[in-house]
Design an enzyme around this catalytic site. Structure first.
Site, PDB file in Angstrom:
ATOM      1  N   THR A  62       0.834  -1.202   0.000  1.00 46.50           N
ATOM      2  CA  THR A  62       0.000   0.000   0.000  1.00 46.50           C
ATOM      3  C   THR A  62       0.870   1.254   0.000  1.00 46.50           C
ATOM      4  O   THR A  62       0.604   2.211  -0.729  1.00 46.50           O
ATOM      5  CB  THR A  62      -0.944  -0.011   1.225  1.00 46.50           C
ATOM      6  OG1 THR A  62      -1.505  -1.321   1.342  1.00 46.50           O
ATOM      7  CG2 THR A  62      -2.058   0.996   1.075  1.00 46.50           C
ATOM      8  N   ARG A 114      -2.161   5.540   6.934  1.00 44.31           N
ATOM      9  CA  ARG A 114      -2.396   4.209   7.528  1.00 44.31           C
ATOM     10  C   ARG A 114      -2.122   4.324   9.016  1.00 44.31           C
ATOM     11  O   ARG A 114      -1.102   4.895   9.435  1.00 44.31           O
ATOM     12  CB  ARG A 114      -1.490   3.144   6.923  1.00 44.31           C
ATOM     13  CG  ARG A 114      -1.594   1.826   7.712  1.00 44.31           C
ATOM     14  CD  ARG A 114      -0.920   0.669   7.079  1.00 44.31           C
ATOM     15  NE  ARG A 114      -1.669   0.205   5.923  1.00 44.31           N
ATOM     16  CZ  ARG A 114      -1.418  -0.946   5.288  1.00 44.31           C
ATOM     17  NH1 ARG A 114      -0.438  -1.729   5.704  1.00 44.31           N
ATOM     18  NH2 ARG A 114      -2.131  -1.307   4.250  1.00 44.31           N
ATOM     19  N   HIS A 142     -10.147  -0.983   4.926  1.00 45.93           N
ATOM     20  CA  HIS A 142      -9.039  -0.824   3.977  1.00 45.93           C
ATOM     21  C   HIS A 142      -9.695  -0.586   2.614  1.00 45.93           C
ATOM     22  O   HIS A 142      -9.673  -1.432   1.724  1.00 45.93           O
ATOM     23  CB  HIS A 142      -8.178  -2.089   3.975  1.00 45.93           C
ATOM     24  CG  HIS A 142      -6.814  -1.911   3.378  1.00 45.93           C
ATOM     25  ND1 HIS A 142      -6.460  -0.824   2.603  1.00 45.93           N
ATOM     26  CD2 HIS A 142      -5.700  -2.706   3.434  1.00 45.93           C
ATOM     27  CE1 HIS A 142      -5.191  -0.969   2.224  1.00 45.93           C
ATOM     28  NE2 HIS A 142      -4.708  -2.084   2.719  1.00 45.93           N
TER      29      HIS A 142
HETATM   30  N1   CP Z   1      -2.444  -5.517   1.244  1.00 45.42           N
HETATM   31  C1   CP Z   1      -1.769  -4.692   2.061  1.00 45.42           C
HETATM   32  O1   CP Z   1      -2.346  -3.797   2.695  1.00 45.42           O
HETATM   33  O2   CP Z   1      -0.421  -4.925   2.099  1.00 45.42           O
HETATM   34  P1   CP Z   1       0.622  -4.041   2.881  1.00 45.42           P
HETATM   35  O3   CP Z   1       0.328  -4.191   4.361  1.00 45.42           O
HETATM   36  O4   CP Z   1       1.973  -4.544   2.502  1.00 45.42           O
HETATM   37  O5   CP Z   1       0.413  -2.613   2.468  1.00 45.42           O
END
Ligand code: CP
Length: 318
Positions: A62, A114, A142
């Site tokens: 992300t 995030r 998400h």
């Molecule tokens: N799918 C996803 O959110 O992966 P990351 O945590 O690596 O961003």
């Protein structure tokens, strides 16, 4: 290009999506981004705009895809990973002050966040003079992952098809399945979702109740029975970090290997079915599955770049 419904808006919950057409429009722009990137063309409509990307939790996909998406559109990017360790958050600064600081120091036109708290994007949006995109908040949301997941699904199935979707693993702590299930309930209400999880990791009751009002939901603690008829098998990892936070690592050890997808299991699925995973994986899809044409989780990752380009453009471009 007409102004999008996303223009100058926060995107903090999948619940904000009210009409299927909004998603279809966004996916058309993602198709354009895909063609542009694959052709090696330069498309920089956001020159002079500025995007700040703040991550308080670990990420590979992300974080990098938001940074790459904003850069490919020509925006200036300020990206900080490890906010809790490397920024003044470690000295006790709260989220509203951090958001205001980033706005002042970078002049950002858009904030991507995030954060481990469920309501973090809402808190940030209330403090931020600029729109906020939720790149993962707590255990609940998400939304951009849901968009890229659905985009990947539509790359393989006719949008009018009744989908048989099986979501597997940690449905209690995992946020991706919650956002995707809610999005499917809006865009594909004729679909059927089977939630497969151990009792300890079942999807929250409130969510199941809410989804059942809109589409068919079945729950099971067995995976094999659902594989043969599935169009989409969406695997997820058991989320160690939340068990650690609760001091329950022994429970994590007990649950983490409950569902492991093998090449043999995938061979029993329909020929045109697809296997997805938001990643990272930690053993729940064996690497031997990667060679099977039904494995689409790497392609799914790439969809993230195109969807995030489309969304950033939709929010920032007049
Ligand atoms: N799918 C996803 O959110 O992966 P990351 O945590 O690596 O961003």
């Amino acid at each position: 290009m007409s102004k999008s419904v996303f223009f100058n808006q926060d995107f903090i919950s999948i619940d904000q999506v009210k009409k299927r057409e909004q998603i279809i429009e966004l996916f058309k722009r993602a198709d354009f981004m895909k063609k542009t990137v694959e052709a090696g063309k330069v498309y920089e409509p956001l020159k002079g705009k500025s995007v700040a990307v703040l991550f308080y939790q670990p990420s590979t996909r992300t974080f990098t895809s938001f940074v790459a998406a904003a850069q490919r559109l020509g925006a200036y990017v300020t990206a900080i990973h490890g906010m809790e360790e490397f920024s003044s958050v470690s000295k006790g600064e709260d989220l509203p002050d951090t958001v205001q600081s980033i706005y002042q120091t970078t002049g950002a036109d858009l904030l991507v966040l995030r954060h481990p708290d469920n309501n973090s994007s809402q808190v940030a949006a209330e403090a931020a003079p600029m729109p906020v995109i939720n790149a993962g908040s707590g255990k609940l949301e998400h939304p951009t992952q849901a968009l890229l997941d659905l985009y990947t699904i539509y790359e393989h199935f006719d949008m009018r098809k009744k989908l048989d979707v099986v979501m597997v693993g940690d449905l209690l702590y995992g946020r991706t399945i919650k956002s995707l299930a809610k999005l499917l309930s809006l865009t594909d209400p004729s679909s059927k979702i089977t939630f497969v999880a151990p009792d300890e990791l079942k999807a929250p009751r409130e969510l199941v109740k809410q989804l059942k009002e809109k589409l068919s939901i079945t729950e099971s603690d067995m995976l094999n029975g659902s594989l043969k008829t599935a169009d989409v098998v969406y695997m997820t990892r058991v989320q160690r970090e939340w068990f650690e936070h609760a001091g329950k690592l022994d429970e994590y050890e007990k649950l983490k290997d409950r569902f492991i997808l093998t090449r043999h299991m995938v061979s029993q699925m329909k020929k045109n079915a697809i296997v997805m995973h938001p990643l990272p994986r930690v053993g729940e899809i064996l690497k031997e599955v990667d060679e099977d044409p039904r494995a689409k989780y790497f392609e799914q990752m790439r969809s993230g770049l195109y969807i995030r380009m489309a969304l950033i453009e939709a929010i920032l471009l007049k």
